[in-house]
Design a protein around this motif. Structure first.
Motif, mmCIF file in Angstrom:
data_model
loop_
_atom_site.group_PDB
_atom_site.id
_atom_site.type_symbol
_atom_site.label_atom_id
_atom_site.label_comp_id
_atom_site.label_asym_id
_atom_site.label_seq_id
_atom_site.Cartn_x
_atom_site.Cartn_y
_atom_site.Cartn_z
ATOM 1 N N GLY A 212 0.946 -1.185 0.085
ATOM 2 C CA GLY A 212 0.025 0.075 0.030
ATOM 3 C C GLY A 212 0.743 1.065 -0.115
ATOM 4 O O GLY A 212 2.097 1.146 0.361
ATOM 5 N N ARG B 210 0.743 5.905 0.503
ATOM 6 C CA ARG B 210 0.014 7.057 0.545
ATOM 7 C C ARG B 210 -0.557 7.486 -0.446
ATOM 8 O O ARG B 210 -0.077 7.456 -1.547
ATOM 9 N N GLN C 34 -7.434 8.155 2.560
ATOM 10 C CA GLN C 34 -6.211 7.197 3.128
ATOM 11 C C GLN C 34 -6.734 6.209 4.071
ATOM 12 O O GLN C 34 -6.696 4.787 3.885
ATOM 13 N N TYR D 8 -8.195 3.625 1.548
ATOM 14 C CA TYR D 8 -7.348 2.900 0.940
ATOM 15 C C TYR D 8 -6.671 1.855 1.742
ATOM 16 O O TYR D 8 -6.390 0.614 1.389
ATOM 17 N N ASP D 9 -6.243 2.107 3.083
ATOM 18 C CA ASP D 9 -5.564 1.129 3.765
ATOM 19 C C ASP D 9 -6.591 0.062 4.029
ATOM 20 O O ASP D 9 -5.947 -0.902 4.267
ATOM 21 N N ASP D 10 -7.761 0.267 4.140
ATOM 22 C CA ASP D 10 -8.662 -0.748 4.768
ATOM 23 C C ASP D 10 -8.820 -1.810 3.319
ATOM 24 O O ASP D 10 -9.050 -3.049 3.728
ATOM 25 N N GLN E 242 -7.314 -9.218 7.123
ATOM 26 C CA GLN E 242 -6.846 -7.901 7.702
ATOM 27 C C GLN E 242 -6.430 -8.335 9.303
ATOM 28 O O GLN E 242 -5.555 -7.586 9.656
#
Lengths: 369, 189
Positions: A59, A61, B21, B24-26, B125
Motif C-alpha cells: 500500500g 500513501r 487514506q 485505501y488502507d482498509d 486484515q
C-alpha cells in the motif's frame, strides 16, 4: 438468516472456528449456493498460501499514488524503447560471451524515425497482436505448405510462436537474435523461441518490415507462400498479400537473395524489387519509399486507384466501403496519409484534390460523384 | 484502519485525503487480491486498484453507506479487470497455483460473491494485525502441522506454540466476531 450472522459464520468457517451447530448452519446455507460453496471451500483449504500472496501487496500513501500515476504512464513508454536497445545489447553481449563465432550477431539500429513511429503507434493504440504457441499442424497449415518446404518436418515447428495482427493493428517484435520485425495489419509470423546454429528461419504471411541483426554465419531466411528471402544483415520489406498472388520483396539496405518455390535464386540489390510468383521470379529497380513508408507511420500512395486506397484505409480503420459508381474506383491518386490520424481528416485530404465525395456514414465509407 | 463508526461517517461525508487514506488502507490489499485472482498478475492487479481509487477520488461521488462504496469499489475493479482480460492477448500466461485463480468469472458480481470477498478481506486484515509469532504459528497450524512439528520448525517450546495459537485465535475472535456489535452494524445494509 441475516447478513451479519452469515458473515460471521463464513469468517469462523474460514478459520476453522465453528462449533458443530454453527457448522451445520453454514453447511445448509452453502448447500443452496453451489458456486459460493466452491469459493468458500477453496479458500478455506488454502488460507496460508492465499495470505502469502495477499501480504505482498504494497500500500502507499494515496498522494504518492497520484503523483506516481502520471510518471508511471510516461515511464512505460520510455521503457519500451530503452529495453529494445538494452535487449539487443544484452543479446549481443550474450552472443559474444557464450557462443563461438557462428553466433556473432550485430543488432540492427532503429532510426529515430522508427522509434518515433513506435511511440505514436502505442499512443494511438495500434500496437497489438495475438501470440500463441504452435502446438499442432492446424496452426500453421495456412501459412506453410509442408510438402513444398524441403527438409521441414512438422515437429520442427512445435513450440514456435505465432504472432497475428488484426486488420487494424500492427506490432513491433524483437526476435531471439535481435532482429526487429515490424508487422503490418492482417499479418502472421511464425518464429522459433531460439534460432538454430546454422540458419535463422521464420515464416511470414502478410506484410512485414525486417531490420535483421547482422550475422554472416547464420543467414536469416523468411519463408513466404511464394518463395523465400535469404539475407545476411539488412533491411527489407516483404509483402505476400496483394491482388496478384505474389510475394513482393523490396530491399532497402544490405544484401538478400530471393528464391522461388521452384528453386530459382537471384540476388537483390538495394532499391530493387523482386516479385515472386507461381510461374517465376522477376526483379526491377524501384523507388522504395512507397513500399516502406508504412514502417514509419505513413501510407504513401503513388498513382494508386481509389479502390485500392479505400481498401487499405477501410481495413485499417475497421469500416466498410461502398462505391456509388463503379468508374470512381479507377481514379488514381498521389499522396501521403498518416497512419495514426483519424479516418475523417484523411478522407477530407483526399477529397481536397478532387470532385469526388468521400464521406463516413456510421460504419461505412461512401464514395460518390 | 477503519476502527470505528466515526471513521466510517467521515469517509462517507467528508471526501478528503485522510478519509481516502483510511479507505485505501482498509481496502487496497483486499481489492488487489481480488483483481490478482482474476488477472493472475500482481503488477496489473496493483495498477487496476490504484486506477480505481484514483477515479473514485476524482469523481467525488456521494455514497450513502460504506456498503455501497464497497460494492462500487469491487464492481469497478472487476470491470477494469474484465476489460484488461479482453485486451490482453499475449498468451505468455504464467501458470500460477491453481488454488489462487478464479475458477470462473460469472457475468454479474453477485451479492454472494461480494459477501465472500468481504469475509476474506476481514479475515486477512485480522491475520495481518496479529503479532508475527502468533501469525506464524496459526499459519503453520492451518497447513496441517502438529504442535510438535511447529515447535521444531520455529525452534520454540511446545508450550509456547500452544500459547501463541490460543492468543491468535482469541485475537481473531475479538476482531471478527460480533461481540463488537456496533462496529459491524455499519457493514450491513
Amino acid at each position: 438468516m441475516d447478513d451479519k450472522n452469515i458473515s460471521t459464520l463464513i469468517k469462523k468457517g474460514l478459520l476453522g472456528l465453528l462449533s458443530a451447530e454453527e457448522q451445520q448452519q453454514l453447511d445448509s446455507y452453502l448447500n443452496e449456493r453451489p458456486q459460493m460453496k466452491e469459493e468458500f471451500q477453496s479458500f478455506r483449504d488454502s488460507i496460508p498460501e492465499n495470505y502469502e500472496r495477499y501480504k505482498q501487496y504494497k500500500g502507499e500513501r494515496i498522494e504518492n499514488v497520484l503523483k506516481d500515476y502520471k510518471k508511471r504512464h510516461i515511464r512505460k513508454m520510455a521503457i519500451y524503447i530503452v529495453s529494445t536497445a538494452a535487449c539487443l545489447a544484452l543479446l549481443f553481449a550474450l552472443a559474444v560471451g557464450w557462443y563461438q563465432d557462428y553466433n556473432r550477431t550485430e543488432p540492427p539500429v532503429l532510426s529515430a524515425d522508427v522509434q518515433q513511429t513506435i511511440i505514436m503507434s502505442k499512443q494511438s493504440h495500434r500496437q497489438d497482436a495475438v501470440i500463441t504457441t504452435v502446438t499442432n499442424e492446424e496452426e500453421y497449415k495456412d501459412i506453410i505448405d509442408i510438402d513444398e518446404e524441403e527438409g521441414l518436418n512438422a515437429n520442427a515447428l512445435l513450440n514456435s510462436y505465432k504472432v497475428t495482427t488484426y486488420h487494424d493493428k500492427e506490432f513491433w517484435l524483437t526476435l531471439d537474435d535481435g532482429t526487429v520485425v515490424h508487422l503490418n495489419n492482417d499479418t502472421r509470423l511464425i518464429y522459433p523461441q531460439k534460432f538454430g546454429s546454422k540458419k535463422r528461419e521464420v515464416y511470414l504471411e502478410g506484410e512485414a518490415y525486417f531490420a535483421v541483426a547482422r550475422n554472416s554465419h547464420r543467414p536469416f531466411i523468411v519463408h513466404t507462400p511464394h518463395g523465400s528471402v535469404i539475407e545476411h544483415g539488412t533491411e527489407f520489406n516483404i509483402n505476400t498479400k496483394n491482388e496478384e498472388d505474389e510475394t513482393v520483396v523490396v530491399l532497402v539496405d544490405g544484401c538478400v537473395s530471393v528464391k522461388s518455390n521452384h528453386g530459382e535464386e537471384r540476388t537483390l540489390k538495394p532499391s530493387e524489387m523482386a516479385q515472386l510468383k507461381s510461374d517465376g521470379l522477376s526483379i526491377e529497380p524501384v523507388d522504395v519509399e512507397p513500399y516502406v513508408a508504412w514502417n514509419t507511420g505513413t501510407f504513401d500512395f503513388r498513382d494508386v486507384s481509389l479502390e485500392k486506397i479505400m481498401d487499405v484505409l477501410s481495413r485499417w480503420h475497421g469500416k466498410k466501403v461502398v462505391f456509388k459508381s463503379e468508374e470512381l474506383r479507377h481514379h488514381t491518386f498521389y499522396g501521403h496519409i498518416r497512419r495514426y490520424d483519424q479516418l475523417e481528416p484523411a478522407l477530407k485530404a483526399i477529397m481536397a484534390t478532387t470532385n469526388i465525395r468521400i464521406t463516413l456514414e456510421g460504419d461505412t465509407i461512401e464514395v460518390s460523384e | 484502519m477503519i476502527t470505528n463508526t466515526k471513521d466510517e461517517i467521515r469517509i462517507i461525508n467528508q471526501w478528503d485525503n485522510d478519509s481516502l487514506q483510511l479507505l485505501y488502507d482498509d481496502y487496497f490489499k483486499a481489492l488487489t487480491f481480488y483483481a490478482d485472482r482474476i488477472l493472475n498478475s500482481r503488477v496489473e492487479a496493483e495498477d487496476v486498484v490504484q486506477d480505481v481509487f484514483l477515479s473514485v477520488w476524482q469523481a467525488e461521488k456521494d455514497f450513502p453507506s460504506i456498503a455501497m462504496l464497497r460494492s462500487y469499489l469491487y464492481h469497478s475493479v472487476r470491470n477494469q479487470c474484465l476489460n484488461r482480460l479482453k485486451k490482453r492477448k499475449l498468451e505468455t500466461v504464467r501458470l500460477e497455483d491453481t488454488q489462487i485463480g478464479h475458477t470462473n468469472i460469472s457475468d454479474e458480481l453477485g451479492e454472494d460473491e461480494l459477501q465472500m470477498e468481504e469475509a476474506i478481506r476481514q479475515v486477512f486484515q485480522a491475520i495481518d494485525a496479529l503479532p508475527a509469532n502468533q501469525r506464524r504459528v496459526l499459519m503453520l497450524a492451518m497447513q496441517g502441522n502438529s504442535t510438535s512439528e511447529i515447535a521444531e520448525s520455529m525452534n520454540i517450546a511446545v508450550g509456547t506454540v500452544k500459547k501463541h495459537k490460543a492468543r491468535a485465535i482469541q485475537k481473531l475472535r475479538d476482531q471478527l466476531m460480533p461481540e463488537a456489535f456496533l462496529f459491524l452494524t455499519f457493514f450491513v445494509q
